[in-house]
Write a protein that holds these residues in place. Sequence first.
Motif, PDB file in Angstrom:
ATOM      1  N   ASP A   1      -5.498   8.035  72.204  1.00 43.03           N
ATOM      2  CA  ASP A   1      -4.605   8.734  73.118  1.00 43.03           C
ATOM      3  C   ASP A   1      -5.010  10.192  73.264  1.00 43.03           C
ATOM      4  OD1 ASP A   1      -1.725   6.997  71.716  1.00 43.03           O
ATOM      5  OD2 ASP A   1      -3.175   6.392  73.275  1.00 43.03           O
ATOM      6  N   VAL A   2      -5.251  10.802  72.116  1.00 43.15           N
ATOM      7  CA  VAL A   2      -5.544  12.236  72.123  1.00 43.15           C
ATOM      8  C   VAL A   2      -6.829  12.526  72.887  1.00 43.15           C
ATOM      9  CG1 VAL A   2      -6.379  14.054  70.591  1.00 43.15           C
ATOM     10  CG2 VAL A   2      -4.272  12.855  70.059  1.00 43.15           C
ATOM     11  N   LEU A   3      -7.844  11.684  72.680  1.00 41.68           N
ATOM     12  CA  LEU A   3      -9.128  12.008  73.293  1.00 41.68           C
ATOM     13  C   LEU A   3      -9.110  11.769  74.798  1.00 41.68           C
ATOM     14  CD1 LEU A   3     -11.537  10.785  70.500  1.00 41.68           C
ATOM     15  CD2 LEU A   3     -11.000  13.116  71.178  1.00 41.68           C
ATOM     16  N   ASN A   4      -8.109  10.995  75.271  1.00 40.35           N
ATOM     17  CA  ASN A   4      -8.003  10.803  76.712  1.00 40.35           C
ATOM     18  C   ASN A   4      -7.016  11.760  77.353  1.00 40.35           C
ATOM     19  OD1 ASN A   4      -9.894   8.748  77.104  1.00 40.35           O
ATOM     20  ND2 ASN A   4      -8.489   7.291  76.134  1.00 40.35           N
ATOM     21  N   ASP A   5      -6.432  12.608  76.520  1.00 39.16           N
ATOM     22  CA  ASP A   5      -5.482  13.603  77.038  1.00 39.16           C
ATOM     23  C   ASP A   5      -6.212  14.596  77.932  1.00 39.16           C
ATOM     24  OD1 ASP A   5      -4.192  16.279  76.951  1.00 39.16           O
ATOM     25  OD2 ASP A   5      -2.653  15.228  75.794  1.00 39.16           O
ATOM     26  N   ARG A   6      -5.616  14.926  79.066  1.00 45.81           N
ATOM     27  CA  ARG A   6      -6.296  15.780  80.042  1.00 45.81           C
ATOM     28  C   ARG A   6      -6.576  17.169  79.493  1.00 45.81           C
ATOM     29  NH1 ARG A   6      -4.555  18.027  85.310  1.00 45.81           N
ATOM     30  NH2 ARG A   6      -2.562  18.022  84.220  1.00 45.81           N
TER      31      ARG A   6
ATOM     32  N   VAL B   1      -9.609  18.207  64.890  1.00 42.07           N
ATOM     33  CA  VAL B   1     -10.792  18.509  65.688  1.00 42.07           C
ATOM     34  C   VAL B   1     -10.499  19.690  66.597  1.00 42.07           C
ATOM     35  CG1 VAL B   1     -11.625  16.129  65.658  1.00 42.07           C
ATOM     36  CG2 VAL B   1     -10.115  16.896  67.498  1.00 42.07           C
ATOM     37  N   GLY B   2     -11.552  20.191  67.217  1.00 42.80           N
ATOM     38  CA  GLY B   2     -11.377  21.315  68.137  1.00 42.80           C
ATOM     39  C   GLY B   2     -12.702  22.021  68.284  1.00 42.80           C
TER      40      GLY B   2
ATOM     41  N   VAL C   1      -5.608  18.180  67.606  1.00 38.46           N
ATOM     42  CA  VAL C   1      -6.596  18.998  68.308  1.00 38.46           C
ATOM     43  C   VAL C   1      -6.145  20.451  68.302  1.00 38.46           C
ATOM     44  CG1 VAL C   1      -7.923  19.330  70.408  1.00 38.46           C
ATOM     45  CG2 VAL C   1      -7.095  17.048  69.809  1.00 38.46           C
ATOM     46  N   LEU C   2      -7.034  21.332  67.844  1.00 39.09           N
ATOM     47  CA  LEU C   2      -6.726  22.767  67.848  1.00 39.09           C
ATOM     48  C   LEU C   2      -7.568  23.460  68.907  1.00 39.09           C
ATOM     49  CD1 LEU C   2      -6.642  23.820  64.073  1.00 39.09           C
ATOM     50  CD2 LEU C   2      -4.782  23.035  65.514  1.00 39.09           C
ATOM     51  N   ASP C   3      -7.002  24.511  69.502  1.00 34.38           N
ATOM     52  CA  ASP C   3      -7.765  25.359  70.396  1.00 34.38           C
ATOM     53  C   ASP C   3      -7.202  26.759  70.300  1.00 34.38           C
ATOM     54  OD1 ASP C   3      -8.243  25.841  73.913  1.00 34.38           O
ATOM     55  OD2 ASP C   3      -9.721  25.944  72.295  1.00 34.38           O
ATOM     56  N   PHE C   4      -8.061  27.721  70.017  1.00 37.72           N
ATOM     57  CA  PHE C   4      -7.639  29.117  69.848  1.00 37.72           C
ATOM     58  C   PHE C   4      -6.480  29.243  68.856  1.00 37.72           C
ATOM     59  CE2 PHE C   4     -10.475  31.292  72.371  1.00 37.72           C
ATOM     60  CZ  PHE C   4     -10.668  30.634  73.573  1.00 37.72           C
TER      61      PHE C   4
ATOM     62  N   LEU D   1      -9.100  15.572  57.276  1.00 36.12           N
ATOM     63  CA  LEU D   1     -10.472  16.052  57.393  1.00 36.12           C
ATOM     64  C   LEU D   1     -10.745  16.699  58.739  1.00 36.12           C
ATOM     65  CD1 LEU D   1     -13.067  13.287  58.145  1.00 36.12           C
ATOM     66  CD2 LEU D   1     -10.657  12.708  57.910  1.00 36.12           C
ATOM     67  N   ILE D   2     -11.655  17.684  58.673  1.00 34.37           N
ATOM     68  CA  ILE D   2     -12.158  18.344  59.871  1.00 34.37           C
ATOM     69  C   ILE D   2     -13.538  17.778  60.135  1.00 34.37           C
ATOM     70  CG2 ILE D   2     -13.027  20.519  60.830  1.00 34.37           C
ATOM     71  CD1 ILE D   2     -11.090  21.976  58.959  1.00 34.37           C
ATOM     72  N   ASP D   3     -13.846  17.453  61.364  1.00 35.34           N
ATOM     73  CA  ASP D   3     -15.229  17.139  61.701  1.00 35.34           C
ATOM     74  C   ASP D   3     -15.460  17.156  63.194  1.00 35.34           C
ATOM     75  OD1 ASP D   3     -17.507  16.066  59.591  1.00 35.34           O
ATOM     76  OD2 ASP D   3     -17.965  15.602  61.694  1.00 35.34           O
ATOM     77  N   HIS D   4     -16.740  17.125  63.589  1.00 32.95           N
ATOM     78  CA  HIS D   4     -17.084  17.097  65.004  1.00 32.95           C
ATOM     79  C   HIS D   4     -17.559  15.721  65.448  1.00 32.95           C
ATOM     80  CE1 HIS D   4     -16.595  21.346  65.731  1.00 32.95           C
ATOM     81  NE2 HIS D   4     -17.289  21.635  64.647  1.00 32.95           N
ATOM     82  N   ASP D   5     -17.803  14.832  64.458  1.00 32.37           N
ATOM     83  CA  ASP D   5     -18.336  13.506  64.797  1.00 32.37           C
ATOM     84  C   ASP D   5     -17.199  12.613  65.286  1.00 32.37           C
ATOM     85  OD1 ASP D   5     -19.257  10.882  64.762  1.00 32.37           O
ATOM     86  OD2 ASP D   5     -20.636  11.274  63.093  1.00 32.37           O
ATOM     87  N   MET D   6     -17.080  12.460  66.610  1.00 36.27           N
ATOM     88  CA  MET D   6     -15.931  11.765  67.192  1.00 36.27           C
ATOM     89  C   MET D   6     -15.913  10.285  66.835  1.00 36.27           C
ATOM     90  SD  MET D   6     -14.069  13.964  68.288  1.00 36.27           S
ATOM     91  CE  MET D   6     -14.064  15.656  68.841  1.00 36.27           C
ATOM     92  N   ASN D   7     -17.088   9.686  66.694  1.00 41.29           N
ATOM     93  CA  ASN D   7     -17.116   8.280  66.294  1.00 41.29           C
ATOM     94  C   ASN D   7     -16.466   8.108  64.930  1.00 41.29           C
ATOM     95  OD1 ASN D   7     -18.411   7.400  68.581  1.00 41.29           O
ATOM     96  ND2 ASN D   7     -20.444   7.823  67.725  1.00 41.29           N
TER      97      ASN D   7
END
Lengths: 411, 237, 344
Positions: free
Chosen positions: B221-226, B35-36, B207-210, B190-196
């Motif tokens: 754990d990941v989704l609660n990461d700051r 995700v990202g 999680v990717l960013d830039f 898989l890649i997706d935006h649907d978090m559920n």
Amino acid sequence: MIAAWKERAVLALALSALAGPAFAQSEGGVKIGVVAAQTGAFVSAGNTIGAGVSLAVKEINDGGGVKIDGKTFKLDLLNRDDRTDVNVAIAAGRELVNDDNINALYGTESHDFSVSMTKITGPAKVLQFTGNSSLGAILTEQSVAPGGPLHYTFQTEPPEFQRSGSTARGVLKLLGKEIGQPLKNAVVFVADDATGQYLSEHYVKALEANGQHVDLIKYPPSTTDFTPLLTRAKSLNPDTVHFWYNGDVTLIAFPQAVQLNVAKGYFLFGVDPGVWAERKLVSTAPVTLSCVPMCWGAPPSPEAKSYFDRYFAAGAVKGVQSSVSLLYYDYVHWYAKAMEEAGTTDPDKVVAQIEKMKYQGVVSKVPLYFDKRHRVTFATEVCLVKPGTSDKFECAVEEPPAEPPPGDNAG
Amino acid sequence: MIALEVKGLRKTFGGVVALDGIDLAVGLDDIVGIVGPNGSGKTTLFNVVTGALKPSAGSVRWLGEEIGGMAAYQIARKGLVRTFQQAMSFPALTVRENALIAHEHGARSGTRAVVPDALLRFVGLDGREDEIAGSMPFGNLRRLGLALALAARPRLLLLDEPAAGLNDSETEQLAGIIRRLPGLGVGVCLIDHDMNLMTSICQRLIVLDFGAKIAEGRPEDVLNDRKVMEVYLGAPT
Amino acid sequence: MDLAKTESLDLPQAEPAKGGSVGAPRLTWMERAIVPAGVFLLLIGLPWLHPGYRLLSLAVSTGVNTIALCGLAILFGQAGIMSVGHAALMGVGAYAGAILARDLDMSFWAALPCAALLAAAVAGLVGLPSLRVGGHHFVIITFALCGLFTIVLTNGGAFTGAATGLDIAPIGTVFGVNFSKLQNLYLLAAAFVLASIGLMRLVMTSSYGRTLRSIRENETLAAALGVNVGLHKIVAFMISGAFAGVAGLVQVYFLQHISPDLYGAFPSVYIALMVMLGGPRMLLGPLMGAFIVTFLPEVLNLDPIDARIAYGVGLILVILLLPGGVMAGLAHLYLSCRRCVVRS
């Protein structure tokens, strides 16, 4: 439903073709066929053949017809358009030779088509009178001998070295006189296709044989803007620029050349003085024109003048190549005379007769004859247009050289 | 068992860095999610791994073999198959013909070939084998895309936003299909935006960013990461 | 993957399809067979209908084009790759035949595989660097091929006959059949036409044809599913080249004289036109396209300029209204008529 529709259509097509003549040679006439480009790209040359032939046929029939062995035969003329398409030309050739059983074929002037046509006329023993560059290579003593593939084929125009030779000499003489200086450098413009390649080979050698240094510039046949090439030509410092083949394109290039002041004098191949006068063209520089064989705009003999009067009166178009019609006119009369002298329409005997004959036609002041390679010889008329005028011509009839110049293969 | 191993993968387009040294490992039993935010390089990652693009640096190893720079069709034949964000099919051909193409050209060795009709039944397109693909509605095209990828006999499936454009019930069906794949011998990334969807089916989330990996671990754990929350929701005031 | 292990999944039915199907109209086996059967019978039986030499000659010309068009139909109709270079490939076959006859005394039959292979090889050489670029660029490259080919021929000196061209002797008599008779030459051409259509159909209905169609429909997806797109494109081009080479060989033995103009850019555009007019994906599309271009000006006695205008208009109409070409249009017409009849 669709099947029936389609079947009917194709059957109708087949039947309509069947309705065309498909019988053996009729007793009542001698059939003459013409295949030429009456539409399409080569129309300026194509139209003239049919017109010249039909004038001759009319004259012969009006005079009663051809008198062979006590009987009189009318000439039947069958005219076919090849639409400047080789497939149509072949189909027309097949139709005339195999369906209509003609005795003689006149045409075409389009190079490939003529050669392919000889493959049809030869086996059927149909005489073929045709004039174009590609034939020169294949007309040899063996190929025209009895039993050879080209025994029934006759080339209606002189070997190119002869036409080039007389043209070169005539042009240089007239231009030299008008310009008043000795001429040394020449540039020749020619289209980069079959006819252009063939013609330029001989004309360049002819000019060189007349003491000229020659530069050859080939242009793609579809060129309309000659300025870049003319600028290059100008840098070569030519005394004369020669535009060879074809007449329509020449008239596009020539004004561009005069505007750029490329040379002291010009030669335009394939433009008759008649066309020059009709279009009221004017040039500040001296221009020479040549005609094969004679200029309809400046006919050199009363016979030629009378022919062209009758030719145009019959409705023919005043085109750049109208003079070509004169050849075919003479060859129809020649053929008729050969049949009368041989006393038969049998092709072998008629060909043998033609090979023996010297025929006095309109084309030439001296009688015409076919050489051992079935090629004819006659002079070329060259005319100078007085600078600044549309209709003042000074013309001369130049006889061809007897021998090809050094390096020329006499094709 | 690690099947796909990506180390230090970089991809630049001119001056733009799309992938900035990615490390990734996926096993044949896994369902891994990526995700990202938009533009973080997720699809580019798939493109480079499957041969649609060439890597600028780094390595991609599939079943122990280096495949970085190989042609897409070669990689597909080795059992690493991807689907596309857009619903891709062969529009003028029938559904069955679509499947037959994947069946014929997919991986040669290893897995036992499955008859295309069975796969169409598996994704719920039975009865539609003779329909022209281009005339089908979006939802069916998505099913077809999945069927095609499966027909190519993959060992690992890379799904690019498979739930995009699907409603809740369709997404639930999709989740059901994906959950069954590892049991059938096919790993999934898989890649997706649907978090559920992602939390419900993925064992592991990246999680990717830039173009860089900023988190990896169990979905909750990941989704609660700051850091991840900052990236998605903005920095805390 | 092992679906044998699955229990059947209880998935709700997928949504029903909207609208009508796109693609070839659905005809029964009988309906599909009757028109081709009729056409083939006509093709073979033509000489016995006494069509006259003119029609027969034009029929041979049509046949020559049809052979090349079957190859182009495989390349364009199946693989979706347009080429306007096929006249040059025909020229390769024609000139190969003429040169082999002149220098190595090869007969038509011996030259046949050579013409096909040589044309295929030229296609391969051209395709190798150029097929990897997009379709539009490829079309331009094939156009340039014709120009290049004409230049090479014109400047080939005595080897290629330069601008004047080359002559060839007729096929002569083989196994007692005299091919100098136009009827026999026609039957030979007709045989090649039937073989070409048969081969084309074989490709169309085989899995190879399906592979080509996948490239046509969605190249990216095809590659992602394991199709070696690059290789198949080149091979398809080579196959279409082989057809063109054979067509050229039949043509040179028909015309008995060839020259560079016959194989330039203009004839190539005509060939592309023919395949699009007739229907690039239909069995009789190539034959129909060649037939229209040869016989329309003949039947209507059209000036070549008017003919070109007609073709241009026809092409626009086909692109806008009849994407499957005239044959597909006829099939649709038949289907609507059949529906009317059934309803009434």
